[in-house]
Design an enzyme around this catalytic site. Structure first.
Site, PDB file in Angstrom:
ATOM      1  CG  PHE A 129     -20.607 -24.178 -93.350  1.00 50.03           C
ATOM      2  CD1 PHE A 129     -19.348 -23.758 -92.952  1.00 50.03           C
ATOM      3  CD2 PHE A 129     -21.042 -23.847 -94.623  1.00 50.03           C
ATOM      4  CE1 PHE A 129     -18.541 -23.026 -93.802  1.00 50.03           C
ATOM      5  CE2 PHE A 129     -20.249 -23.117 -95.491  1.00 50.03           C
ATOM      6  CZ  PHE A 129     -18.990 -22.702 -95.076  1.00 50.03           C
TER       7      PHE A 129
ATOM      8  CG  HIS B 114     -27.044 -21.385 -96.309  1.00 51.76           C
ATOM      9  ND1 HIS B 114     -26.621 -20.287 -97.031  1.00 51.76           N
ATOM     10  CD2 HIS B 114     -27.796 -20.898 -95.289  1.00 51.76           C
ATOM     11  CE1 HIS B 114     -27.090 -19.184 -96.466  1.00 51.76           C
ATOM     12  NE2 HIS B 114     -27.805 -19.528 -95.407  1.00 51.76           N
TER      13      HIS B 114
ATOM     14  CG  HIS C  80     -27.112 -22.282-101.140  1.00 54.00           C
ATOM     15  ND1 HIS C  80     -26.135 -23.246-101.041  1.00 54.00           N
ATOM     16  CD2 HIS C  80     -26.593 -21.163-100.545  1.00 54.00           C
ATOM     17  CE1 HIS C  80     -25.078 -22.744-100.417  1.00 54.00           C
ATOM     18  NE2 HIS C  80     -25.328 -21.483-100.118  1.00 54.00           N
TER      19      HIS C  80
ATOM     20  CG  ASP D 162     -25.415 -17.141 -99.616  1.00 48.62           C
ATOM     21  OD1 ASP D 162     -26.001 -18.199 -99.332  1.00 48.62           O
ATOM     22  OD2 ASP D 162     -24.191 -16.956 -99.433  1.00 48.62           O
TER      23      ASP D 162
ATOM     24  CG  HIS E 275     -26.063 -15.833 -95.502  1.00 46.24           C
ATOM     25  ND1 HIS E 275     -26.202 -16.605 -94.368  1.00 46.24           N
ATOM     26  CD2 HIS E 275     -24.911 -16.278 -96.112  1.00 46.24           C
ATOM     27  CE1 HIS E 275     -25.208 -17.475 -94.301  1.00 46.24           C
ATOM     28  NE2 HIS E 275     -24.414 -17.284 -95.340  1.00 46.24           N
TER      29      HIS E 275
ATOM     30  CG  HIS F  89     -20.675 -13.888 -98.089  1.00 45.54           C
ATOM     31  ND1 HIS F  89     -19.709 -14.842 -97.890  1.00 45.54           N
ATOM     32  CD2 HIS F  89     -21.776 -14.554 -98.535  1.00 45.54           C
ATOM     33  CE1 HIS F  89     -20.207 -16.043 -98.191  1.00 45.54           C
ATOM     34  NE2 HIS F  89     -21.451 -15.895 -98.590  1.00 45.54           N
TER      35      HIS F  89
ATOM     36  CD  GLU G  68     -22.200 -19.349-101.017  1.00 48.25           C
ATOM     37  OE1 GLU G  68     -21.342 -18.513-100.663  1.00 48.25           O
ATOM     38  OE2 GLU G  68     -23.111 -19.757-100.252  1.00 48.25           O
TER      39      GLU G  68
END
Length: 209
Positions: free
Chosen positions: A18, A48, A52, A54, A58, A160, A172
């Site tokens: 990101f 991430h 991975h 979460d 997170h 989420h 993800e």
């Protein structure tokens, strides 16, 4: 021997993250020489990056870190469902063709080819009500082949928060390019990182039977 599928993308400096997150960085602390018997590197990265899991931490302050999350959801019967070209959101209608007798883990392939070395905001995510629909059918872990179960532009992370409320787990950035629709055994254990908001996983699928 049962066949294995490695569904973890390679992790390197080229791995997308990101915007603003920490990319993969590595340098050598020690190098093998006549005076040094080993090579030892130092690695810096976002948890991430790549495939991975979460942690609830997170997306919720005070929630468990990844090292405190039970491992059972990350290991066991799993179904891979193709929802190629589903658009920005995975909806129940994209999954119904493969929804009879769902196992507790569902991974969705949304693209012909995962983005292995470039970042794009244009990826598919889960609609929140799709996660509710899966939870009602006994699913405890969901995954997909994109960076997030929420759209890149989301500031509320609605999907989420469904995961949080339903006490589900998520994977993800999986690599599902070569995986056919069907049932498998999933093995994707996170590291016991005591304070981390996520963990890299080496995710694999193993044939059943």
């Amino acid at each position: 021997m049962k066949r294995l599928w490695d569904i973890s993308p390679p992790v390197s400096a080229a791995s997308p993250v990101f915007p603003g997150d920490t990319p993969y960085q590595q340098h050598w602390k020690w190098s093998l020489t006549p005076d040094c018997p080993v090579n030892v590197s130092e690695i810096r990265l976002s948890p991430h990056i790549g495939a991975h899991a979460d942690a609830p931490l997170h997306y919720s302050n005070g929630a468990p870190a990844i090292g405190a999350v039970p491992l059972e959801p990350f290991l066991g019967p799993c179904r891979v469902i193709h929802a190629l070209d589903c658009g920005p959101l995975i909806l129940p209608e994209h999954l119904r063709h493969a929804a009879d007798g769902l196992p507790p883990r569902v991974l969705v392939r949304t693209a012909e080819h995962a983005a292995l070395d470039w970042w794009t905001d244009d990826f598919s995510a889960y609609a929140p009500h799709t996660i509710e629909w899966l939870a009602e059918r006994g699913v405890v872990l969901i995954g997909l082949d994109t960076p997030s179960i929420d759209p890149a532009s989301s500031k509320t992370l609605d999907s989420h928060h469904v995961i949080l409320r339903r006490d589900m787990r998520v994977l993800e950035n999986l690599l599902l390019d070569d995986v056919a629709e069907g049932d498998y055994e999933l093995i994707a254990l996170p590291l016991a990182l005591a304070q981390a908001d996520a963990s890299p996983v080496r995710a694999i699928l193993r044939e059943l039977g």
